[in-house]
Design a protein around this motif. Structure first.
Motif, PDB file in Angstrom:
ATOM      1  N   VAL A 444       0.841  -1.204   0.000  1.00 16.39           N
ATOM      2  CA  VAL A 444       0.000   0.000   0.000  1.00 16.39           C
ATOM      3  C   VAL A 444       0.871   1.247   0.000  1.00 16.39           C
ATOM      4  O   VAL A 444       2.057   1.213   0.327  1.00 16.39           O
ATOM      5  CB  VAL A 444      -0.948   0.024   1.217  1.00 16.39           C
ATOM      6  CG1 VAL A 444      -1.835  -1.201   1.227  1.00 16.39           C
ATOM      7  CG2 VAL A 444      -0.156   0.115   2.513  1.00 16.39           C
ATOM      8  N   SER A 445       0.238   2.350  -0.360  1.00 20.36           N
ATOM      9  CA  SER A 445       0.884   3.655  -0.324  1.00 20.36           C
ATOM     10  C   SER A 445       0.620   4.296   1.030  1.00 20.36           C
ATOM     11  O   SER A 445      -0.525   4.345   1.498  1.00 20.36           O
ATOM     12  CB  SER A 445       0.352   4.544  -1.444  1.00 20.36           C
ATOM     13  OG  SER A 445       0.781   5.879  -1.268  1.00 20.36           O
ATOM     14  N   LEU A 446       1.671   4.803   1.688  1.00 16.83           N
ATOM     15  CA  LEU A 446       1.506   5.457   2.983  1.00 16.83           C
ATOM     16  C   LEU A 446       0.858   6.826   2.844  1.00 16.83           C
ATOM     17  O   LEU A 446       0.273   7.338   3.794  1.00 16.83           O
ATOM     18  CB  LEU A 446       2.872   5.603   3.666  1.00 16.83           C
ATOM     19  CG  LEU A 446       3.560   4.305   4.104  1.00 16.83           C
ATOM     20  CD1 LEU A 446       4.930   4.606   4.683  1.00 16.83           C
ATOM     21  CD2 LEU A 446       2.710   3.568   5.123  1.00 16.83           C
ATOM     22  N   THR A 447       0.943   7.403   1.662  1.00 14.67           N
ATOM     23  CA  THR A 447       0.405   8.756   1.476  1.00 14.67           C
ATOM     24  C   THR A 447      -1.109   8.769   1.430  1.00 14.67           C
ATOM     25  O   THR A 447      -1.770   9.514   2.168  1.00 14.67           O
ATOM     26  CB  THR A 447       0.969   9.372   0.180  1.00 14.67           C
ATOM     27  OG1 THR A 447       2.394   9.362   0.236  1.00 14.67           O
ATOM     28  CG2 THR A 447       0.475  10.799   0.009  1.00 14.67           C
ATOM     29  N   ASP A 448      -1.705   7.941   0.583  1.00 16.05           N
ATOM     30  CA  ASP A 448      -3.155   7.971   0.421  1.00 16.05           C
ATOM     31  C   ASP A 448      -3.834   6.639   0.728  1.00 16.05           C
ATOM     32  O   ASP A 448      -5.053   6.508   0.587  1.00 16.05           O
ATOM     33  CB  ASP A 448      -3.515   8.399  -1.006  1.00 16.05           C
ATOM     34  CG  ASP A 448      -2.820   7.536  -2.056  1.00 16.05           C
ATOM     35  OD1 ASP A 448      -2.334   6.435  -1.702  1.00 16.05           O
ATOM     36  OD2 ASP A 448      -2.754   7.959  -3.224  1.00 16.05           O
ATOM     37  N   GLY A 449      -3.063   5.625   1.122  1.00 14.39           N
ATOM     38  CA  GLY A 449      -3.650   4.344   1.499  1.00 14.39           C
ATOM     39  C   GLY A 449      -4.099   3.488   0.339  1.00 14.39           C
ATOM     40  O   GLY A 449      -4.702   2.428   0.557  1.00 14.39           O
TER      41      GLY A 449
END
Length: 689
Positions: A444-449
């Motif tokens: 997953v992306s930590l910025t936008d999930g």
């Protein structure tokens, strides 16, 4: 009867005897001359074969030297490169000269139909599987191009290299293929020499006995000098044959018996021990730091260490014992009448202590550090093969304890061996039943999930023993050659599941599957992959192959590099797994070949507490960002680790802090729960003005 007729008869008889005598002498002379010419021809043929074998041996050495000098030149500082380039140029020129001489001496013709004869020299030079002429010429051409390129870089006196930089690389593949070809050529020359020698010896033997018969009947005084000459030449041939017989069963470097002799005589030693009701100890030895010695001091030092080790083995055992070199730095000692376990223990300590003594080589002190594994007949096994296997297991156990010591085969090792054999059998059954399961772990992306990808992981739920860890069965499968079959089962199941998600509109980013070098070396792997994608209906862009650094370092001759380019050209993404733990140079981190880097978990764990790991991850992240390559960190397990990764700028993560590996149904639930909610339309009452 008158005197005249008697004299006439006597004269005729004497004349007949003289004629017969001189005729016999002429026959003897002709036979002796033929025998002498035959012997000279034999010796000349033998000298010719020795010359060819010397050239073959020199070519084998030069092929390795060329690659070594090419590698050393690339790694050397600029001030040292001219000398290395000069040495490389000399080695390449000598290799080319020797190859021309070899072709001239053998008279090999590429157009000759003899190249289709598997027993001919032309077959090794111009036909499958060796193509020695092709690889020799290729090695010379590659060496010349590399020399020219290096001279241009160093502003040396040359015409300059006009080709692209990608065409001057010189790896070990051509040299290895050349080395294999020359080894086969040497064997072919030796085999031809043996066959010719046997025929010549048979013909010589016939002439020899015929000559003896005639000489005994006619003139013994002629026989003696000629027989001495014949016997002298015969002894030379016998000595030559004895020398060849010695080489056939002895190691050429150390003089110890080789694996062939050990295989032929081991059963005899066991039978003798059985008759005498004695124990027989098998001690398998291995040098712990031999590769380091070769890499740091050179192969001359490595060869010297092997010779000294062999001599120390001979000095440590009795005449009735057997010492053999299996290959490389692996040795075996067969100790007859070994006695009790305590006796074997004391003897092994004495042998290892002697072998582990420092070795002086050209002013350098070398510490070889040998380890040993011991198996005892009839306690551990009653046949040669099992004794060697058990001694090897004991050696592996000794190495795990740190090396420089020895270990006996034990019941615990026997249980491990039995367990491994059972595990091999169970893996075969699981492959036939396609029992391996696929678990999925999201990225997953930590910025936008958002979900950037999901990795497919193999799992095995054994019917009796439950879940078996991949770390337990994958090494066994790799050693037994089962990984290509297991890999195809996992790839097929993962692609089919991802295709179902894709048709259902479930966002999962890209499916990532691990692929080993063994799988990629399968000639039809790319065809299998494309066929699986087409049947499942999954677009190639939705798939990523994760490869480790050792795969991209694999030489071009395996076909892996070309196969990866073919797969990537079809739209499949390539990811470099466990980045930072292998030996890939920055030249391999190429955005034209790699789409994403995966930072190994050992750099991610406790990154918030380990400043060095934090610097490494930051450097890798900035490198990837500068090259336009995406990056994902695996093994993130805590919130603190996620925060540190976020602060560094590593946005994509995979680990237990996000989700554990899940079976298909759980993965589907996880993905479905995180799908963006669709807005509901509401019908307004009334009318709008």
């Amino acid at each position: 009867m008158s005197q005249q007729p008697v004299q006439t008869v006597s004269g005729k008889l004497i004349l007949l005897i003289k004629a017969g005598y001189w005729l016999a002498l002429l026959i003897i002379a002709a036979m002796v001359a033929a025998s002498f010419v035959l012997l000279q021809q034999t010796m000349a043929t033998q000298q010719h074969n020795n010359t060819l074998l010397d050239i073959v041996g020199t070519q084998k050495t030069l092929s390795q030297r060329i690659v070594f000098l090419a590698s050393a030149t690339g790694a050397a500082s600029r001030d040292k490169r001219p000398a290395l380039v000069s040495a490389l140029k000399q080695a390449t020129a000598e290799f080319e000269t020797n190859y021309d001489l070899l072709l001239k001496q053998t008279g090999a013709d590429p157009q000759s139909p003899a190249k289709f004869d598997a027993k001919s020299i032309e077959s090794v030079l111009f036909a499958k599987p060796f193509h020695l002429d092709y690889f020799s010429v290729g090695l010379i051409a590659n060496g010349d191009r590399l020399i020219s390129a290096l001279e241009s870089q160093l502003n040396l006196d040359n015409d300059g290299y006009k080709g692209g930089a990608e065409r001057v690389n010189l790896d070990a593949s051509v040299a290895n293929a050349t080395l294999s070809g020359y080894a086969a050529l040497g064997q072919r020359i030796s085999a031809d020499a043996d066959e010719r020698s046997e025929k010549l010896l048979a013909l010589h033997r016939t002439l020899f006995y015929a000559t003896l018969g005639v000489i005994l009947l006619v003139a013994l005084f002629i026989f003696r000098p000629m027989s001495n000459a014949i016997l002298r030449k015969t002894r030379e041939l016998v000595d030559a044959r004895n020398s060849m017989a010695f080489i056939a069963v002895h190691d050429g470097l150390t003089g110890l018996h080789n694996r062939t002799f050990l295989t032929d005589h081991f059963d005899t030693l066991i039978k003798g021990a059985y008759r005498r009701r004695e124990r027989l100890a098998v001690v398998q030895l291995d040098l712990d730091r031999f590769k380091q010695i070769n890499d740091t001091l050179g192969h001359a030092a490595g060869d010297y260490v092997l010779v000294v080790t062999a001599q120390r083995m001979r000095d440590s055992c009795r005449a009735s014992d057997l010492c053999a070199r299996l290959g490389g730095d692996e040795f075996v000692m067969i100790l007859n009448g070994a006695g009790s376990t305590e006796d074997i223990n004391m003897l092994a300590r004495r042998i290892l202590a002697h072998i582990n003594e420092p070795i002086a080589f050209r002013g350098t002190t070398i510490l070889p550090g040998a380890s040993g594994g011991i198996a005892v007949y009839p306690i551990d096994a009653d046949n040669a093969q099992d004794l060697l296997v058990h001694a090897d297991l004991a050696l592996y156990s000794a190495k795990k304890m740190g090396g420089g010591n020895f270990s006996f085969f034990s019941e615990e090792l026997r249980r491990e061996l039995d367990y491994r054999k059972q595990l091999e059998h169970d893996i075969k059954v699981a492959i036939s039943e396609r029992a391996f399961q696929v678990y999925f772990q999201p990225q997953v992306s930590l910025t936008d999930g958002t979900i950037s990808g999901i990795e497919a992981l193999v799992r095995w739920n054994h019917q009796e023993r439950g879940m078996i860890s991949p770390g337990e069965f994958i090494p066994v499968a790799e050693k037994c050659g089962f990984m290509p079959e297991i890999g195809r089962i996992v790839i097929s199941k993962a692609i089919n599941e991802a295709a179902e998600w894709n048709r259902a509109g479930i966002a999962f980013g890209r499916l990532a599957v691990n692929v080993s070098g063994t799988e990629l070396r399968e000639h039809d792997f790319d065809a299998f992959l494309f066929e699986t994608l087409e049947k499942a209906g999954l677009p190639p862009q939705k798939l990523s192959l994760e490869i480790v650094e050792s795969v991209i370092l694999d030489d071009e001759k395996t076909g892996i590099a070309a196969k990866l380019r073919h797969i990537r050209a079809a739209g499949v993404h390539l990811e470099l797994d466990d980045f930072g733990t292998g030996y890939a140079s920055l030249s391999h981190v190429n955005p034209n070949e790699i789409d994403r880097l995966k930072i190994d978990r050992r750099f991610v764990q406790n990154i918030h507490e380990n400043g060095d790991n934090s610097k490494i991850v930051r450097a890798i992240t900035e490198l990837a960002r500068g090259l336009g390559i995406s990056i994902v960190a695996e093994g993130a397990e805590t919130e603190a680790e996620l925060e540190s990764l976020m602060a560094i700028g590593c946005d994509q993560v995979q680990g237990y802090s996000i989700a554990f590996p899940m079976p298909q149904d759980k993965a589907l639930e996880w993905l479905t729960a995180r799908m963006p909610k669709k807005a509901k339309l509401r019908v307004l009452q009334g009318s709008l003005a």
